[in-house]
Design a protein around this motif. Structure first.
Motif, PDB file in Angstrom:
ATOM      1  N   HIS A 140       0.831  -1.203   0.000  1.00 39.60           N
ATOM      2  CA  HIS A 140       0.000   0.000   0.000  1.00 39.60           C
ATOM      3  C   HIS A 140       0.865   1.251   0.000  1.00 39.60           C
ATOM      4  O   HIS A 140       2.010   1.231   0.448  1.00 39.60           O
ATOM      5  N   LYS A 141       0.280   2.319  -0.512  1.00 35.64           N
ATOM      6  CA  LYS A 141       0.966   3.610  -0.539  1.00 35.64           C
ATOM      7  C   LYS A 141       1.044   4.132   0.895  1.00 35.64           C
ATOM      8  O   LYS A 141       0.044   4.177   1.607  1.00 35.64           O
ATOM      9  N   ALA A 142       2.240   4.518   1.293  1.00 35.46           N
ATOM     10  CA  ALA A 142       2.446   5.012   2.656  1.00 35.46           C
ATOM     11  C   ALA A 142       1.943   6.443   2.794  1.00 35.46           C
ATOM     12  O   ALA A 142       1.978   7.228   1.855  1.00 35.46           O
ATOM     13  N   THR A 143       1.516   6.752   4.008  1.00 32.60           N
ATOM     14  CA  THR A 143       1.109   8.106   4.374  1.00 32.60           C
ATOM     15  C   THR A 143       2.020   8.566   5.515  1.00 32.60           C
ATOM     16  O   THR A 143       2.845   7.787   6.015  1.00 32.60           O
ATOM     17  N   VAL A 144       1.837   9.804   5.956  1.00 28.36           N
ATOM     18  CA  VAL A 144       2.660  10.290   7.062  1.00 28.36           C
ATOM     19  C   VAL A 144       2.457   9.453   8.322  1.00 28.36           C
ATOM     20  O   VAL A 144       3.367   9.356   9.145  1.00 28.36           O
ATOM     21  N   THR A 196       8.197  13.367   5.998  1.00 31.94           N
ATOM     22  CA  THR A 196       6.906  14.055   5.865  1.00 31.94           C
ATOM     23  C   THR A 196       6.904  14.923   4.611  1.00 31.94           C
ATOM     24  O   THR A 196       5.942  14.904   3.827  1.00 31.94           O
ATOM     25  N   SER A 197       7.975  15.664   4.395  1.00 29.36           N
ATOM     26  CA  SER A 197       8.080  16.526   3.219  1.00 29.36           C
ATOM     27  C   SER A 197       7.997  15.703   1.933  1.00 29.36           C
ATOM     28  O   SER A 197       7.312  16.090   0.984  1.00 29.36           O
ATOM     29  N   GLN A 198       8.677  14.571   1.893  1.00 29.12           N
ATOM     30  CA  GLN A 198       8.646  13.734   0.688  1.00 29.12           C
ATOM     31  C   GLN A 198       7.254  13.150   0.452  1.00 29.12           C
ATOM     32  O   GLN A 198       6.744  13.177  -0.668  1.00 29.12           O
ATOM     33  N   ILE A 199       6.645  12.620   1.496  1.00 26.02           N
ATOM     34  CA  ILE A 199       5.334  11.979   1.342  1.00 26.02           C
ATOM     35  C   ILE A 199       4.263  13.009   1.014  1.00 26.02           C
ATOM     36  O   ILE A 199       3.451  12.802   0.106  1.00 26.02           O
ATOM     37  N   GLU A 200       4.248  14.119   1.740  1.00 25.12           N
ATOM     38  CA  GLU A 200       3.224  15.138   1.483  1.00 25.12           C
ATOM     39  C   GLU A 200       3.468  15.865   0.169  1.00 25.12           C
ATOM     40  O   GLU A 200       2.514  16.309  -0.475  1.00 25.12           O
ATOM     41  N   ILE A 251       7.079   8.716  -3.936  1.00 21.11           N
ATOM     42  CA  ILE A 251       6.016   7.843  -3.446  1.00 21.11           C
ATOM     43  C   ILE A 251       6.646   6.711  -2.642  1.00 21.11           C
ATOM     44  O   ILE A 251       7.600   6.084  -3.093  1.00 21.11           O
ATOM     45  N   PHE A 252       6.112   6.456  -1.464  1.00 23.17           N
ATOM     46  CA  PHE A 252       6.548   5.344  -0.630  1.00 23.17           C
ATOM     47  C   PHE A 252       5.483   4.264  -0.646  1.00 23.17           C
ATOM     48  O   PHE A 252       4.295   4.562  -0.502  1.00 23.17           O
ATOM     49  N   TRP A 253       5.919   3.032  -0.806  1.00 26.94           N
ATOM     50  CA  TRP A 253       5.046   1.871  -0.658  1.00 26.94           C
ATOM     51  C   TRP A 253       5.566   1.032   0.498  1.00 26.94           C
ATOM     52  O   TRP A 253       6.775   0.817   0.630  1.00 26.94           O
ATOM     53  N   LEU A 254       4.649   0.526   1.301  1.00 25.48           N
ATOM     54  CA  LEU A 254       4.986  -0.433   2.355  1.00 25.48           C
ATOM     55  C   LEU A 254       4.476  -1.806   1.940  1.00 25.48           C
ATOM     56  O   LEU A 254       3.386  -1.921   1.370  1.00 25.48           O
ATOM     57  N   ALA A 255       5.257  -2.832   2.219  1.00 26.21           N
ATOM     58  CA  ALA A 255       4.874  -4.212   1.930  1.00 26.21           C
ATOM     59  C   ALA A 255       4.682  -4.939   3.249  1.00 26.21           C
ATOM     60  O   ALA A 255       5.526  -4.836   4.152  1.00 26.21           O
ATOM     61  N   ALA A 256       3.575  -5.647   3.363  1.00 24.36           N
ATOM     62  CA  ALA A 256       3.255  -6.326   4.619  1.00 24.36           C
ATOM     63  C   ALA A 256       2.612  -7.679   4.346  1.00 24.36           C
ATOM     64  O   ALA A 256       2.005  -7.900   3.298  1.00 24.36           O
ATOM     65  N   TYR A 289      10.021   5.754  -4.678  1.00 17.63           N
ATOM     66  CA  TYR A 289      10.346   5.997  -6.075  1.00 17.63           C
ATOM     67  C   TYR A 289       9.727   7.313  -6.535  1.00 17.63           C
ATOM     68  O   TYR A 289       8.858   7.873  -5.871  1.00 17.63           O
ATOM     69  N   GLU A 290      10.207   7.775  -7.682  1.00 23.79           N
ATOM     70  CA  GLU A 290       9.577   8.931  -8.320  1.00 23.79           C
ATOM     71  C   GLU A 290       9.549   8.709  -9.815  1.00 23.79           C
ATOM     72  O   GLU A 290      10.434   8.078 -10.388  1.00 23.79           O
ATOM     73  N   SER A 291       8.488   9.225 -10.425  1.00 24.71           N
ATOM     74  CA  SER A 291       8.441   9.194 -11.883  1.00 24.71           C
ATOM     75  C   SER A 291       9.173  10.425 -12.376  1.00 24.71           C
ATOM     76  O   SER A 291       9.132  11.473 -11.732  1.00 24.71           O
ATOM     77  N   GLN A 292       9.857  10.289 -13.481  1.00 25.08           N
ATOM     78  CA  GLN A 292      10.624  11.409 -13.994  1.00 25.08           C
ATOM     79  C   GLN A 292       9.966  12.012 -15.237  1.00 25.08           C
ATOM     80  O   GLN A 292      10.610  12.698 -16.012  1.00 25.08           O
ATOM     81  N   LEU A 293       8.662  11.732 -15.394  1.00 24.08           N
ATOM     82  CA  LEU A 293       7.897  12.390 -16.451  1.00 24.08           C
ATOM     83  C   LEU A 293       7.725  13.849 -16.067  1.00 24.08           C
ATOM     84  O   LEU A 293       7.663  14.156 -14.884  1.00 24.08           O
ATOM     85  N   PRO A 294       7.604  14.796 -16.927  1.00 26.25           N
ATOM     86  CA  PRO A 294       7.642  14.645 -18.389  1.00 26.25           C
ATOM     87  C   PRO A 294       9.051  14.714 -18.963  1.00 26.25           C
ATOM     88  O   PRO A 294       9.225  14.638 -20.170  1.00 26.25           O
TER      89      PRO A 294
END
Length: 166
Positions: free
Chosen positions: A5-9, A50-54, A59-64, A75-80
């Motif tokens: 799931h996508k992590a939140t603060v 917090t700065s990165q997530i907000e 984007i942070f994903w946690l695996a459980a 990760y980050e997308s480098q578009l455009p």
């Protein structure tokens, strides 16, 4: 069953806990304790996460499995600018390594990338982290160059850059 799931603060303490457990094992014999401490403070302090997530750029994903978080990816997308995804972090608890958690995170990211028009995934790996290098090579990543990145206080990251076509 692995759930991602996508992590939140609210997940920051979990991310920090995984990093604090994983980093000493991952970088044992590679980084000095003072560099390890510096990098942990720099990269995993609550304000930075917090700065990165907000900010939404990283984007942070946690695996459980069940309620037990076993690892995370950032990760980050480098578009455009370019059609690639850059993995900044991928850490799995030592006790969970070899159980498909990292593979699951990468599979999810690759599926996301292909369905959103990305062409490649890139990442950096410490040149001396042989287990991480083997993991990425087994997953189809190829080493394309070496780079040294200054990170402050006379410390560097001495890395290989890996890429994989999607």
């Amino acid at each position: 069953m692995l759930k991602i799931h996508k992590a939140t603060v609210q997940d920051i303490p979990e991310i920090q806990s995984i990093a604090k457990t994983t980093w000493p094992v991952a970088f044992d014999g590679i980084l000095s304790q003072s560099q390890l401490d510096y990098m942990m403070r720099m990269m995993y302090n609550t304000q930075e996460l917090t700065s990165q997530i907000e900010g939404g750029k990283i984007i942070f994903w946690l695996a459980a499995i069940g309620k037990q978080s076993l690892g995370f990816m950032a990760y980050e997308s480098q578009l455009p600018i370019q059609p690639q995804i850059k993995i900044h972090k991928l850490y799995i608890l030592p006790a969970a390594q070899g159980k498909g958690v990292g593979k699951g995170l990468l599979n999810n990211l690759e599926e996301y990338g292909r369905s959103n028009g990305f062409e490649t995934v890139t990442l950096n790996v410490n040149k001396y982290n042989s287990s991480a290098i083997k993991f990425y090579e087994k997953r189809g990543f190829e080493k394309i160059k070496a780079e040294i990145i200054p990170i402050g206080q006379d410390y560097i990251m001495d890395d290989y850059v890996f890429t994989k076509k999607l």
